[in-house]
Design an enzyme around this catalytic site. Structure first.
Site, PDB file in Angstrom:
ATOM      1  N   SER A 115       0.837  -1.202   0.000  1.00 31.44           N
ATOM      2  CA  SER A 115       0.000   0.000   0.000  1.00 31.44           C
ATOM      3  C   SER A 115       0.874   1.254   0.000  1.00 31.44           C
ATOM      4  CB  SER A 115      -0.970  -0.036   1.186  1.00 31.44           C
ATOM      5  OG  SER A 115      -1.981   0.926   1.051  1.00 31.44           O
ATOM      6  N   ASP A 162      -9.334  -4.513  -6.029  1.00 33.56           N
ATOM      7  CA  ASP A 162      -8.941  -3.639  -4.921  1.00 33.56           C
ATOM      8  C   ASP A 162      -9.796  -2.374  -4.980  1.00 33.56           C
ATOM      9  OD1 ASP A 162      -7.672  -1.978  -3.080  1.00 33.56           O
ATOM     10  OD2 ASP A 162      -5.668  -2.703  -3.597  1.00 33.56           O
ATOM     11  N   HIS A 167      -7.721  -5.269  -1.469  1.00 33.67           N
ATOM     12  CA  HIS A 167      -6.461  -4.682  -1.023  1.00 33.67           C
ATOM     13  C   HIS A 167      -5.659  -5.629  -0.131  1.00 33.67           C
ATOM     14  CE1 HIS A 167      -3.829  -1.262  -0.691  1.00 33.67           C
ATOM     15  NE2 HIS A 167      -3.941  -1.195   0.620  1.00 33.67           N
TER      16      HIS A 167
END
Length: 745
Positions: A595, A670, A702
């Site tokens: 991320s 995601d 995600h």
């Protein structure tokens, strides 16, 4: 003969110990067999009598769940309040909520996730006295919530708000204009849920005759779509409103529904806001006074309003401003006199403040160059506040008590590491959860007045014993002086570490604003992966650079308007310094992250191409132009106002610098960091004629998990590390022993 037999078994025992001590951690142990799973207490709730607590228990033999009541003093089970084994309508329940008087329990079952925090489920109300069980609705609902008097239950369904009279069974529809991707009533939109971390956008007043709620008009918010491939001939498409930086947000408005006259009234405050958020609403102890927090789009101004919902008048009691941004918290507590407790960073560190009902500051309760990290509650009888802080070092957490007037502060926890408390309703006891880098989670009953241990409840000694059979290494904590700052760091070396050899270095970081990865707590799943890599001959290190949390506002907010600049500079500089250590091979340094950490590892490899040999980026943001409004603009303002801040630190704009080996990973479903980020970076790399590896995980969000997904992902990443960093570990001594180091042990 007996002596010979005894000697034989001693040899077998010693041999088994020797074999056990050299077991190596495998990816199957971590991601498939759950070998290192910890015991924990699930859905802990303190009963209102202050002498008992409840937990959610699972019976493997009957495959049923139950709510069991335990006594604080003896820690013995008093009774099973309800078990799904005795309920015809429910095979199991996954969560529970008590009504205020604890005469009823709301049981959740068949829950299905929507986004990170939201879910749909079937809910039942269980009457503790009569043992009657009644379904709330014959359809799945969101966020069902008891009224304080226990007579009603409000909930969201298909973007509208409803409530049910639990005595008559009658259901009332509060709103009728809810429509997918247009209007939402009482439930947050995607970006509020993700970035303001709440889903239920409605609240009951003290007299159970009013419901305040936020209405979201998403009509002008741009729509994002994702293909969901599944197993059908043609993919489905998921469409939802997602405001990217600089784009239109939902238009929010505040409303109150009156159960007596069945009318909805619009609530206005005495100030004109052009583009704003309502990140929190909460009724005070006065049944007609609602508190609401309004925030400007830049999130550097936060107003706390007290609204008289009968007279539709408003009073601004608190107005905070900041040069960078203000973090919204849940730490607002109203006392009996409607004075309130609030946390703020206004003196440079997060601390507790006490204000009168009109907003006049009574006193700052906590002070010092350290951060309050959690607020547990206020004991009205003893006038004592309970909180968690980093007073004992920014990588540790301890529980404290302090008088409302700021006097008589006590450290209640004794062990160095991470302590977290759950207090009894009358604040006479707390259950402490403790762990450290060397101690798995332990649950203990403690006195709230002294902190003294009363009894141990649960530990993970079996896990500790199991782990002792494996080849593991100590996680060493230290600081490294980089760019004028002492940065927290941990390092894991191979168990057979030899300072006369040179090892490849693999760095991990997340680096997002206010985050922390260097913490004195028990292992997460990735920690076992790092132990596995150490077995292979890697040194693993993690450095929390500028922008991370719990070291004061200035340290955290230095990255404002330039996400990825100072953070990357710190990781590159730290890698260079670590590369100067005699036992680290500076030609074999890698970095990875997920991320925000993937955004960072990409930039580190591109901008630090003379330092890093390889990088892995999982689900990375590759341009902040692709990410949502609330998070991105909090730190960057809008791309229209700050185009250079967005573009100069975007990995997409630095692909020409790539020299090392790069692995890019993303999930196609995601909803948070869209696969668009990976696709745009991929296209930039292709057009720059840069070779790289990549993997897309179909229909994964995600978190990239489910079935064998994590096992496959970590196998892929491990192989990539081995191929690009894992040349044969050098046995020769360095030609020149480097002694210069800025690392403090």
């Amino acid at each position: 003969m007996k002596h010979l037999k005894l000697s034989f078994w001693i040899c077998v025992f010693i041999s088994s110990i020797t074999i056990a001590q050299i077991k190596e951690i495998t990816l199957e142990d971590i991601w498939k067999n759950r070998t290192f799973a910890t015991e924990y207490m699930d859905a802990l709730h303190s009963m209102s009598n202050g002498q008992q607590y409840s937990v959610l228990d699972f019976d493997r033999a009957t495959r049923s769940t139950s709510i069991d009541i335990y006594d604080y003093k003896t820690l013995k089970k008093v009774k099973t309040l309800v078990s799904s084994a005795n309920l015809d309508a429910i095979q199991y329940f996954s969560d529970y909520t008590f009504s205020k008087d604890e005469s009823m329990v709301l049981l959740a079952t068949n829950e299905e996730s929507i986004y990170r925090r939201s879910s749909l489920g079937n809910y039942y109300v269980y009457n503790v006295k009569t043992k009657a069980l009644n379904a709330v609705a014959d359809y799945k609902i969101q966020e069902p919530t008891f009224s304080p008097n226990g007579k009603f239950l409000a909930y969201g369904h298909e973007n509208n708000l409803f409530y049910k009279n639990l005595e008559t069974g009658e259901v009332f529809q509060i709103t009728t204009d809810g429509k997918k991707n247009e209007i939402i009533n009482g439930i947050t939109d995607w970006v509020y849920e993700e970035e303001f971390s709440f889903v239920r956008a409605f609240d009951w007043n003290a007299d159970s005759n009013k419901i305040a709620f936020i209405r979201f008009d998403e009509t002008e918010v741009p729509e994002f779509s994702m293909d969901v491939y599944g197993e059908t001939l043609y993919p489905d498409q998921q469409e939802f409103k997602y405001p990217k930086a600089g784009e239109a947000n939902s238009k929010v408005s505040l409303h109150v529904y009156n159960l007596n006259d069945k009318n909805v009234s619009n609530i206005e405050v005495d100030k004109t806001y052009n583009d704003f958020y309502i990140p929190r609403i909460k009724w005070t102890n006065e049944a007609d006074i609602l508190s609401a927090q309004y925030m400007n789009r830049h999130q550097n101004e936060l107003d706390l309003w007290m609204i008289n919902t009968d007279k539709n008048t408003s009073n601004l009691v608190l107005a905070e401003t900041d040069k960078a941004y203000i973090d919204v918290t849940f730490n607002l507590t109203f006392l009996k006199d409607n004075s309130f407790i609030w946390t703020s960073e206004k003196d440079g560190y997060n601390h507790i403040y006490h204000y009168g009902k009109t907003g006049k500051l009574i006193n700052q309760v906590t002070k010092g160059n350290w951060e309050v990290t959690d607020y547990y509650g206020y004991d009205e009888k003893e006038k004592v506040i309970f909180y968690q802080s980093v007073e004992n070092g920014s990588i540790n957490r301890d529980v404290y008590s302090i008088k409302l007037n700021g006097r008589n502060k006590k450290r209640l926890t004794k062990s160095e590491g991470t302590n977290n408390a759950s207090f009894s309703a009358d604040f006479s006891y707390f259950i402490n959860t403790f762990s450290s880098a060397t101690t798995p989670p332990e649950y203990s009953l403690n006195s709230a007045s002294s902190g003294n241990l009363i009894k141990s409840i649960k530990d993970n000694d079996i896990l500790a014993q199991k782990l002792s059979e494996y080849k593991t290494s100590e996680k060493e904590f230290s600081t490294i002086h980089v760019n004028g700052n002492d940065l927290n760091m941990w390092m894991i070396k191979p168990a057979n570490f030899d300072e006369n050899k040179q090892y490849p270095l693999f760095m991990y970081q997340y680096s997002g604003p206010g985050s922390q990865q260097v913490a004195n707590r028990w292992n997460r799943a990735d920690d076992y992966w790092y132990q596995m890599l150490a077995q292979k001959g890697y040194i693993i290190a993690c450095v929390d650079g500028r922008g991370t949390g719990f070291k004061g506002a200035n340290f955290k907010k230095v990255t404002q308007n330039e996400l990825g600049k100072y953070e990357v500079e710190d990781q590159i500089a730290a890698a260079k310094q670590l590369g100067e250590l005699p036992y680290i091979d500076a030609s074999r340094i890698g970095i990875w992250g997920w991320s925000f950490g993937g955004f960072m590892s990409s930039n580190c490899l591109f901008k630090g191409n003379d330092v890093f040999k390889m990088a892995i980026a999982v689900a990375p943001v590759t341009s902040w132009r692709f990410y949502d409004t609330i998070y991105t603009e909090r730190y960057m303002t809008t791309p229209q106002e700050n185009p250079s801040g967005y573009d100069e630190n975007s990995p997409i704009n630095h692909v020409d610098k790539l020299k090392g080996d790069f692995l890019l990973v993303h999930g196609t479903a995601d909803d948070n960091v869209h696969a668009q980020n990976a696709m745009r970076l991929t296209e930039a790399l292709i057009q720059a004629n840069k070779q790289f590896d990549w993997a897309m995980y179909p229909d994964k969000n995600h978190g990239i998990y489910g079935g064998n997904t994590r096992l496959h992902l970590y196998n892929k990443m491990t192989s990539f590390i081995d191929e690009n960093l894992g040349d044969k570990i050098k046995d020769e001594k360095p030609e020149e022993i480097k002694t210069k180091s800025n690392i403090k042990r």
